[in-house]
Write an enzyme that holds these catalytic residues in place. Structure first.
Site, PDB file in Angstrom:
ATOM      1  N   LYS A  17       0.839  -1.201   0.000  1.00  0.00           N
ATOM      2  CA  LYS A  17       0.000   0.000   0.000  1.00  0.00           C
ATOM      3  C   LYS A  17       0.878   1.258   0.000  1.00  0.00           C
ATOM      4  CE  LYS A  17      -4.130  -1.932   0.675  1.00  0.00           C
ATOM      5  NZ  LYS A  17      -5.226  -1.792  -0.275  1.00  0.00           N
ATOM      6  N   ASP A  46      -9.037   0.216  -9.794  1.00  0.00           N
ATOM      7  CA  ASP A  46      -9.651  -0.566  -8.727  1.00  0.00           C
ATOM      8  C   ASP A  46     -10.926   0.133  -8.233  1.00  0.00           C
ATOM      9  OD1 ASP A  46     -10.135  -2.364  -6.742  1.00  0.00           O
ATOM     10  OD2 ASP A  46      -8.461  -1.814  -5.478  1.00  0.00           O
ATOM     11  N   LYS A  51     -13.397  -6.869  -7.747  1.00  0.00           N
ATOM     12  CA  LYS A  51     -13.693  -7.429  -6.425  1.00  0.00           C
ATOM     13  C   LYS A  51     -15.080  -8.076  -6.522  1.00  0.00           C
ATOM     14  CE  LYS A  51     -10.962  -4.418  -3.428  1.00  0.00           C
ATOM     15  NZ  LYS A  51      -9.827  -4.281  -4.316  1.00  0.00           N
TER      16      LYS A  51
END
Length: 336
Positions: free
Chosen positions: A152, A240, A264
């Site tokens: 991250k 994303d 996702k």
């Protein structure tokens, strides 16, 4: 012919072993809802609603409200007409329906530890903690077999992160693939600096490490900026947050995005419509976790196995973020 199912649900809470830090803040407890559908012949399908509202899905409250207002008996029609405003509900109900109509509904409880069959760790990407902690953590993931790691960024000051990054790339073993995930936390200038730094690494033959992509460098509303950046550098960009739901995914595709799409499944929406879109457009995908339990993960991995192209590791290397409660599903169902 419409089928009827007995519908039951239970909310759950799972505490992260340590707080998960992203550009969106700290996350301590994963909350969601487990669903059970039972058809007339007694066949059972399990599903899970695991929303992340700050990522683009409905809130947990909205999902609970939806479940509470449903009758005890529901039909196929109800399952396939859930509103697009409730993408995590669409996924949960439709995957419970698929599971129940498949061959393996009632087997779930008898599976070892109610955990799903895992592909080898090498086909997974392992998630490193943000900041300096990554330097001490990668070794554990490497020993477990992970060869693609995700770190991250956009959490601390860029100068500090670039320094850690410098140490990280010189300590990681050869042939590691590294993904950098900014969760939309960079400015345009910072994104340029990261991409430039990664391009320079790519050009260095001494460094046998691959920076696979930078994930969501800019906030969702700066789509054009990401489109420009994707044509200006060698290092790939993956969307994303910009493609959290099916509607967003289709919109980005229509606006010309041909880079990588991180999907996702837990919050994207209807599995059947996702299949249709992926088959139709042959997009470059990376499937990724929403820190769901084994129930949603099983359904998500089925989709990933079916729809992944370009042999990219899938982002489900997250087991080390939770305590393994071996019988949590039985207790959730029976203790109430």
């Amino acid at each position: 012919m419409t089928n009827d199912y007995r519908f039951e649900f239970r909310p759950y809470q799972r505490r992260f072993l340590r707080s998960l830090t992203t550009n969106h803040g700290n996350w301590d407890i994963r909350e969601g809802i487990i669903l059970r559908l039972t058809d007339q012949s007694g066949k059972v399908g399990w599903g899970e609603i695991a929303p992340i509202s700050w990522f683009g899905s409905e809130t947990l409250e909205q999902a609970l409200d939806f479940c509470r207002q449903l009758p005890a008996e529901i039909t196929d029609e109800i399952i396939f007409s859930i509103s697009d405003e409730l993408p995590a509900c669409q996924f949960g109900f439709e995957s419970a329906w698929e599971m129940g109509s498949g061959e393996w509904g009632s087997e779930f409880f008898s599976m070892p530890n109610a955990r799903c069959p895992m592909p080898h760790a090498q086909s997974f990407s392992g998630l490193l903690p943000a900041g300096e902690a990554a330097l001490n953590q990668w070794g554990t993931l490497w020993q477990q077999g992970y060869r693609t790691l995700k770190w991250k960024i956009g959490v601390d000051a860029i100068a500090y992160e670039l320094k850690i990054f410098e140490s990280l790339i010189h300590t990681l073993p050869a042939f590691t693939k590294l993904r950098l995930d900014a969760n939309g936390g960079l400015t345009y200038e910072e994104a340029n600096l990261w991409l430039w730094t990664c391009d320079n690494l790519k050009a260095n033959p001494e460094l046998p490490l691959e920076i696979e992509f930078i994930e969501q460098p800019l906030p969702v509303e700066q789509f054009q900026g990401m489109l420009e950046l994707s044509t200006s550098y060698e290092t790939a960009i993956a969307l994303d947050e910009s493609v959290a739901t099916l509607g967003q995914l289709a919109a980005c595709y229509q606006q010309g995005w041909r880079g990588i799409f991180v999907i996702k499944p837990g919050i994207v929406g209807s599995p059947s419509r996702l299949r249709k879109f992926c088959h139709q457009h042959q997009i470059d995908t990376v499937f990724s976790s929403v820190f769901e339990t084994a129930i949603a993960r099983l359904a998500a991995l089925q989709l990933a196995a079916e729809l992944s192209r370009n042999n990219r590791a899938i982002g489900f290397g997250i087991d080390h973020f939770f305590e393994q409660e071996e019988t949590w599903l039985q207790s959730l169902w029976n203790d109430l």
